[in-house]
Design an enzyme around this catalytic site. Structure first.
Site, mmCIF file in Angstrom:
data_model
loop_
_atom_site.group_PDB
_atom_site.id
_atom_site.type_symbol
_atom_site.label_atom_id
_atom_site.label_comp_id
_atom_site.label_asym_id
_atom_site.label_seq_id
_atom_site.Cartn_x
_atom_site.Cartn_y
_atom_site.Cartn_z
ATOM 1 C CG ASP A 63 6.310 31.206 62.923
ATOM 2 O OD1 ASP A 63 7.381 31.791 62.723
ATOM 3 O OD2 ASP A 63 5.299 31.778 63.354
ATOM 4 C CB THR A 96 9.668 33.967 65.791
ATOM 5 O OG1 THR A 96 9.557 32.913 64.836
ATOM 6 C CG2 THR A 96 8.894 35.144 65.290
ATOM 7 C CB THR A 97 13.165 29.835 65.839
ATOM 8 O OG1 THR A 97 11.887 29.491 65.305
ATOM 9 C CG2 THR A 97 13.715 28.642 66.575
ATOM 10 C CG ASP A 393 7.056 33.995 59.105
ATOM 11 O OD1 ASP A 393 6.088 34.623 59.563
ATOM 12 O OD2 ASP A 393 7.637 33.099 59.737
#
Length: 544
Positions: A63, A96-97, A393
């Site tokens: 993550d 997020t990445t 998530d």
């Protein structure tokens, strides 16, 4: 001869300042290093990172936000990328990445322009314009959700949850967990409060042994003798939630009681016992069958409740006590004086069950708030922590999909479509903006390219196919298909993501790019004690 002008000293000695184009380039390089740190974690075939902190604690995760939070990043400009990953995690929970990669790639594409002497403000204006065009395009092409049909709605949420989980460590069990996450979110009320879903971890067993409890569940607390004699199941019990100690306390060290004879001492002891028994009698007469307290419940109280067929648990974590209060009704009391029926909670059934090596207290059929608890099972502790992060998530994505009623195809489809749209648009603009918007379009292709690289595919070949397909009619939702090593219509293949995830990611990445390009000077103050006399002290040839 005119005298030489004395230099003006503005900053403290030891202050480090650097400015101009080299400073912007240095900041861009730092941000690219951050993007490279999380680059390989993107997508279903992404790798995991193992981080060890200064206490030797291991964190295994893919993550983006977790990795960047765990890394202790000191570069001031690079921290901006950490902040956008955190904000994406807090706002939408996933992507997020992607947001870090897009920001890193935008900066990489803008770097040659900075080196060629284009003014940063011209680049910033073009980036803002391209971002607003991209967001507008997403809103136009996003597929709305039909909320009228609950069955269709649930199918759609399952697909969004599966897409979010497909890039996680638990991807092998994504169907099992997607169903669990959707059921958990569906149990909540209209506001979908995140704190009403509790996640508890129990070591041992397989991942598929994880269960969803429709109600509140928490680990059995520390208990005294007499606890085993208490009943462990109740139907429609009254629940008293307290914040009072129910045990005899040893006097504080500085307390002093002077007595002249044994009778006086005995009367003090009797008074202590009387106070305790008064509290216990009031709780018993209130009609409560389950007594929960944030503070300790001693052995005398435990035995007292056992004799009267009541259940008690002391030292209950505050978070669990609050969830029980919201779910079962009633309120947390700081005194035993006024335990009227309206301050007591209730539920359909209460029971204590054994799960692995732990015992859990479970409240089911809670009338007040809709709440649930996910009990995770698994082998290694790090694996369970990563599973918890993955579920968080997925829960966030499902919540967003319910609140914002439109989805787009994942797997690089929407980014390729935006890239094609911006390229076409750039041809209608004269001047430097044409090149800059075209560079923004190229930067968006980092997502499908990285998905291919991480899966071991030929990225150039697949990107050429994607560009060709998006230029044709009806190719809007074509993206990378990891399973077939080819491209396919990801909307038909049910690789779906809420449109808000993409909008948020593009907005945050563009803002971060503008912020980093607008900084042309960094001034670092010396740490205290370093500026005045560096290295002063004993030794180094100085007098003692």
């Amino acid at each position: 001869m005119s005298r030489m002008q004395a230099p003006v000293i503005l900053l403290k000695e030891g202050t480090d300042s650097s400015q101009g184009v080299p400073q912007i380039i240095s900041n861009i390089n730092a941000c690219q290093a951050i993007a490279d740190a999380v680059r390989t974690t993107l997508g279903p075939r992404g790798m995991d990172k193992l981080m060890v902190d200064d206490q030797g604690r291991c964190v295994i995760s893919n993550d983006g936000a977790t990795i960047l939070k765990t890394l202790d990043i000191v570069h001031p400009a690079a921290k901006t990328l950490v902040d956008i990953a955190k904000s994406q995690d807090a706002e939408v929970g996933d992507g997020t990445t992607s947001v870090t990669l897009i920001a890193g790639e935008l900066l990489k594409e803008m770097k040659p322009f900075i080196e060629d002497g284009v003014h940063p403000q011209i680049i910033i204006r073009a980036v803002r314009k391209a971002a607003s065009l991209a967001v507008e395009k997403i809103k136009n092409i996003a597929v709305p959700i039909k909320k009228g049909n609950p069955k269709e709605m649930k199918e759609l949420l399952l697909k969004c949850a599966s897409t979010a989980l497909s890039s996680k460590l638990v991807a092998a069990s994504k169907d099992f967990f997607a169903a669990m996450v959707v059921d958990a979110v569906m149990m909540l009320d209209d506001l979908l409060p995140l704190n009403m879903i509790g996640i508890k971890k129990v070591t041992g067993g397989a991942l598929e042994d994880s269960v969803l409890v429709a109600g509140v569940a928490f680990k059995k607390t520390f208990s005294y003798a007499g606890f085993e004699m208490q009943p462990k199941t109740y139907t429609k019990p009254k629940i008293a939630m307290l914040n009072i100690e129910l045990e005899l306390k040893a006097e504080r060290e500085n307390a002093e009681v002077r007595v002249d004879n044994v009778e006086e001492y005995q009367s003090i002891v009797d008074a202590e016992w009387k106070i305790l028994y008064d509290k216990l009698d009031k709780i018993h007469h209130s009609g409560a069958k389950v007594v929960l307290s944030k503070l300790p419940i001693g052995d005398v109280a435990t035995q007292y409740f056992a004799d009267r067929d009541m259940f008690c648990a002391g030292r209950v974590p505050e978070e669990d006590l609050r969830r029980t209060m919201k779910a079962c009704g009633g309120s947390i009391q700081t005194t035993s004086q006024s335990l009227t029926p309206d301050v007591l909670g209730t539920c359909e059934t209460f029971e204590e069950v054994q799960l692995g090596g732990e015992r859990f207290n479970m409240f089911k059929g809670c009338p007040q708030a809709k709440t649930c608890t996910i009990i995770l099972r698994g082998g290694a502790e790090q694996f369970m922590e990563e599973t918890e992060r993955s579920l968080h998530d997925a829960i966030m994505i499902v919540r967003r999909a319910i609140k914002n009623d439109s989805v787009v195809a994942g797997g690089g489809a929407v980014e390729t479509e935006l890239s094609y749209h911006l390229r076409e648009h750039s041809h209608t603009i004269a001047g430097k903006e044409q090149l800059l918007i075209s560079a923004y379009a190229k930067a968006l292709e980092v997502i499908p390219r990285q998905l291919c690289d991480n899966a071991g595919f030929d990225a150039t070949n697949i990107l050429n196919k994607l560009r060709q397909r998006h230029a044709q009619a009806g190719g809007r939702w074509f993206g990378v298909n990891i399973l077939k090593e080819d491209i396919s219509d990801n909307l038909e293949d049910c690789v779906w993501e809420p449109a808000v995830v993409k909008i948020n990611a593009l907005t945050a990445a563009s803002e971060a790019t503008c912020l980093i390009l607008s900084v042309d000077e960094t001034i670092k103050n010396p740490r205290s004690g370093q500026g005045d006399q560096p290295g002063a002290g004993r030794g180094r040839g100085r007098p003692m």
